[in-house]
Design a protein around this motif. Structure first.
Motif, PDB file in Angstrom:
ATOM      1  N   ALA A 285     111.349  76.530  36.513  1.00  0.00           N
ATOM      2  CA  ALA A 285     112.698  76.513  35.997  1.00  0.00           C
ATOM      3  C   ALA A 285     113.801  75.551  36.773  1.00  0.00           C
ATOM      4  O   ALA A 285     114.925  75.329  36.530  1.00  0.00           O
ATOM      5  CB  ALA A 285     113.299  77.839  35.566  1.00  0.00           C
ATOM      6  N   ASP A 286     113.228  75.417  38.176  1.00  0.00           N
ATOM      7  CA  ASP A 286     113.899  74.777  39.165  1.00  0.00           C
ATOM      8  C   ASP A 286     113.514  73.363  39.508  1.00  0.00           C
ATOM      9  O   ASP A 286     113.935  72.582  40.333  1.00  0.00           O
ATOM     10  CB  ASP A 286     114.100  75.562  40.393  1.00  0.00           C
ATOM     11  N   TYR A 287     112.612  72.691  38.492  1.00  0.00           N
ATOM     12  CA  TYR A 287     112.244  71.410  38.775  1.00  0.00           C
ATOM     13  C   TYR A 287     113.291  70.487  38.767  1.00  0.00           C
ATOM     14  O   TYR A 287     114.246  70.459  37.841  1.00  0.00           O
ATOM     15  CB  TYR A 287     111.243  70.825  37.741  1.00  0.00           C
ATOM     16  N   LEU A 288     113.233  69.616  39.858  1.00  0.00           N
ATOM     17  CA  LEU A 288     114.345  68.512  39.781  1.00  0.00           C
ATOM     18  C   LEU A 288     114.191  67.386  38.649  1.00  0.00           C
ATOM     19  O   LEU A 288     113.012  67.142  38.229  1.00  0.00           O
ATOM     20  CB  LEU A 288     114.308  67.653  41.170  1.00  0.00           C
ATOM     21  N   ALA A 289     115.248  66.847  38.342  1.00  0.00           N
ATOM     22  CA  ALA A 289     115.183  65.733  37.496  1.00  0.00           C
ATOM     23  C   ALA A 289     114.770  64.494  38.281  1.00  0.00           C
ATOM     24  O   ALA A 289     115.057  64.342  39.575  1.00  0.00           O
ATOM     25  CB  ALA A 289     116.501  65.241  36.721  1.00  0.00           C
ATOM     26  N   GLY A 290     114.169  63.502  37.793  1.00  0.00           N
ATOM     27  CA  GLY A 290     113.792  62.545  38.694  1.00  0.00           C
ATOM     28  C   GLY A 290     112.285  62.819  39.425  1.00  0.00           C
ATOM     29  O   GLY A 290     111.622  63.517  38.829  1.00  0.00           O
ATOM     30  N   CYS A 291     112.178  62.328  40.358  1.00  0.00           N
ATOM     31  CA  CYS A 291     110.803  62.734  41.227  1.00  0.00           C
ATOM     32  C   CYS A 291     111.244  64.137  41.688  1.00  0.00           C
ATOM     33  O   CYS A 291     112.088  64.417  42.311  1.00  0.00           O
ATOM     34  CB  CYS A 291     110.824  61.611  42.539  1.00  0.00           C
TER      35      CYS A 291
END
Length: 342
Positions: A285-291
């Motif tokens: 749920a906390d994955y960053l956008a981009g890398c």
């Protein structure tokens, strides 16, 4: 293994999610890889990166309700497993594709004795020979010295290591074309680990069995795999032949995994025995956008706010990092930076 021939297994843009209160939370993001007949392929990463979920989805074994394939295909010998009817899936599971589950205590039926569970695959798949003699031979090969006691026992009467050996014997019982091994040496001591891996290696050579090895143990990958893919936060960030990967580790996360291994040559030299990766693996749920690695990466720069492609970095070697973007990255794969490769 012929890397130029027809793949045995092709995973294309596989995204997996789990249902929540709203839209499903994506666990993996467009995972793609190929495995050829007779090849040993390693899938590596920290706990929670999506390795086990990926391998469960290959046989449509995601938890129900909850688990869901959001996109992609899984082609086995040219046919999409995800669209197969139940009858064909039953022929595939345990026959052409065997699986060593990570938690054998949960995978075995607690109400059945071991002999009944080991003989069950032979009720659904053709086999020439005596199944009882065959499973006794397999139990001997996985290091069980007292097969009569084990065959008569129920799962709760055996240790975790013994259950793991039973699970391995079951997965190998019908000489599958593809063996999915999810942490195959869990709960085994180092000596038995070597015996089990040698058994899997013998099977691979004898029957041209392909092996998909899911593990966080880079030492196993170095010894037994032909190619390796590194996963982080649901994405493959680097893929390469094992020898090339160990010599030219490109992605900062891959370099961090290798740096976190204990090094004997550092003892007494004043160098750090371990170089931990700062921060924590994010929750889905906390994955960053981009890398997704950029908040932990010492080489992050402005382009990392976008999602990187898997850029070519040599024969069979790809890396999802803008440092190696052809013509734009400051450190293209032709000149590997020492601070990343070390």
């Amino acid at each position: 293994m012929d890397p130029s021939g027809q793949p045995l297994l092709e995973v294309e843009d596989l995204s997996i999610g789990f249902a929540g209160d709203g839209a499903p939370t994506a666990i993996t993001d467009k995972v793609s890889f190929k495995i050829h007949p007779g090849e040993a392929y390693g899938l590596v990463g920290e706990s929670g990166c999506g390795k086990s979920v990926t391998c469960l989805s290959l046989l449509k074994l995601l938890p129900v309700p909850g688990g869901k394939v959001l996109s992609g295909r899984v082609l086995f010998q040219g046919r999409d497993i995800l669209t197969m009817p139940p009858e064909e899936l039953r022929k595939l599971r345990g026959g052409s594709i065997g699986m060593i589950f990570q938690e054998p205590g949960a995978a075995l039926n607690p109400l059945w004795p071991i002999h009944r569970q080991l003989l069950e695959p032979f009720q659904y798949h053709p086999f020439e020979g005596d199944p009882v003699k065959h499973i006794r031979s397999l139990l001997d090969r996985v290091g069980i010295a007292d097969p009569d006691r084990v065959l008569a026992a129920y799962p709760h009467q055996l240790s975790g290591g013994m259950l793991q050996r039973v699970m391995i014997a079951m997965a190998l019982s019908l000489n599958p074309a593809l063996l999915i091994a999810d942490e195959p040496t869990t709960a085994l001591d180092v000596t038995v680990q070597a015996q089990i891996m040698e058994l899997i290696e013998d099977l691979r050579k004898e029957f041209s069995t392909a092996v998909l090895m899911i593990t966080h143990n880079l030492n196993l990958i170095a010894q037994y795999a032909d190619r390796v893919a590194v996963m982080y936060a649901g994405r493959i960030v680097e893929e390469a032949p094992v020898a090339d990967f160990l010599e030219r580790t490109l992605h900062p996360y891959s370099a961090g995994l290798l740096g976190a291994l204990p090094r004997l040559d550092a003892v007494g030299s004043g160098a750090a025995l371990l170089r931990p990766i700062p921060g924590q693996v994010p929750r889905p749920a906390d994955y960053l956008a981009g890398c997704r690695f950029r908040d932990r990466c010492p080489h992050a720069f402005e382009p990392c706010g976008a999602k990187p492609d898997r850029f070519p970095a040599g024969p069979g070697h790809t890396v999802a990092c803008f440092l190696y973007q052809p013509g734009k990255g400051p450190r293209h794969a032709d000149a590997v930076p020492a601070e990343v490769a070390s």
